[in-house]
Design an enzyme around this catalytic site. Structure first.
Site, short mmCIF file in Angstrom:
data_model
loop_
_atom_site.label_atom_id
_atom_site.label_comp_id
_atom_site.label_asym_id
_atom_site.label_seq_id
_atom_site.Cartn_x
_atom_site.Cartn_y
_atom_site.Cartn_z
N TRP A 101 -4.97 1.15 10.70
CA TRP A 101 -5.02 1.24 9.25
C TRP A 101 -5.00 -0.26 8.74
O TRP A 101 -5.54 -0.47 7.74
CB TRP A 101 -4.25 2.36 8.56
CG TRP A 101 -4.34 2.49 7.17
CD1 TRP A 101 -3.37 2.06 6.10
CD2 TRP A 101 -5.47 2.86 6.29
NE1 TRP A 101 -4.13 1.92 4.67
CE2 TRP A 101 -5.27 2.70 5.06
CE3 TRP A 101 -6.70 3.22 6.85
CZ2 TRP A 101 -6.28 3.21 4.21
CZ3 TRP A 101 -7.74 3.62 5.89
CH2 TRP A 101 -7.41 3.44 4.54
N GLU B 290 -11.38 6.26 5.69
CA GLU B 290 -10.52 6.92 6.97
C GLU B 290 -11.42 6.97 8.24
O GLU B 290 -11.05 6.93 9.36
CB GLU B 290 -10.45 8.34 6.49
CG GLU B 290 -8.94 8.34 5.35
CD GLU B 290 -7.73 7.80 5.87
OE1 GLU B 290 -7.74 7.76 7.21
OE2 GLU B 290 -6.70 7.52 5.06
N TYR C 22 1.01 -1.06 0.00
CA TYR C 22 0.09 0.13 -0.16
C TYR C 22 0.88 1.35 0.01
O TYR C 22 0.66 2.17 -0.66
CB TYR C 22 -1.06 0.01 1.14
CG TYR C 22 -1.85 1.02 1.31
CD1 TYR C 22 -2.86 1.71 0.57
CD2 TYR C 22 -1.48 2.12 2.43
CE1 TYR C 22 -3.48 2.73 0.78
CE2 TYR C 22 -2.19 3.30 2.78
CZ TYR C 22 -3.34 3.60 2.07
OH TYR C 22 -3.92 4.62 1.95
#
Length: 205
Positions: A65, A57, A35
């Site tokens: 995350w 988010e 990522y």
């Protein structure tokens, strides 16, 4: 440790077996590494893309995350690939479906916010669209952090964006969440100065 000794500070970046320097959070987990190397901080300027990342988010709030990234494909399937028109039309049956989907984050407030934010995204088209609106808060300069401790978690621009989006009917768009969004979609470049990704977005020459 003697009074004259100080603990060595952890390195700002970690150089991997491939010779590339990354921050510690992206240096070991293959998912996070991929990522970081290919997506984080690259410009996203389309409505669906910005809406998806804004939604993720918001779901990330209070979680790691990595947790969200591992669930990303399930989120995309559950939310019809984050198509704003489709999500904006969700009804109580869809809410119940989402709350029953163990593959995603089953938080009623966040699910409701994703639906409300889709409706707000559709409404914002009359003013140029979500992507243009969010990008209009790009600052005049971007941070240049040498250490993780120098990376800001909010900014005047993320605070202003948060306020503006709330006025447009968006939810779960606090200043910290909006700063993370701005980092993720390339509005600011908070790659560490020694990272191999620093400056790769092309937004900040």
């Amino acid at each position: 440790m003697s009074d004259n000794e100080t603990a060595a500070a952890p390195p700002a970046v970690v150089v991997g077996a491939d010779g590339l320097a990354r921050p510690a959070w992206a240096a070991t987990d293959p998912l996070l590494m991929g990522y970081y190397d290919t997506e984080w901080g690259m410009p996203v300027r389309d409505e669906r893309g910005v809406y998806e990342r804004l939604s993720l988010e918001a779901f990330q709030s209070g979680l790691s995350w990595a947790t969200i990234l591992r669930k990303r494909e399930a989120f995309r399937e559950a939310f019809d690939d984050f198509d704003p028109d489709t999500v904006a039309s969700y009804d109580d049956a869809d809410r119940a479906r989402l709350l029953g989907d163990a593959r995603i984050v089953r938080n009623r407030l966040k699910i409701d916010a994703a639906i409300d934010n889709a409706k707000a995204t559709v409404s914002l088209r009359a003013e140029g669209g979500l992507a243009a609106f969010v990008w209009s808060f790009r600052p005049r300069a971007t941070p240049a952090p040498a250490t993780l401790g120098e990376i800001p978690t909010t900014s005047p621009e993320s605070t202003a964006l948060s306020k503006a989006l709330k006025q447009k009917g968006f939810r779960f768009v606090g200043p910290t969440t909006m700063h993370a969004l701005m980092e993720a979609i390339g509005i600011v470049d908070t790659h560490l100065v020694d990272s191999h990704r620093r400056g790769s977005s092309g937004v900040w020459a």
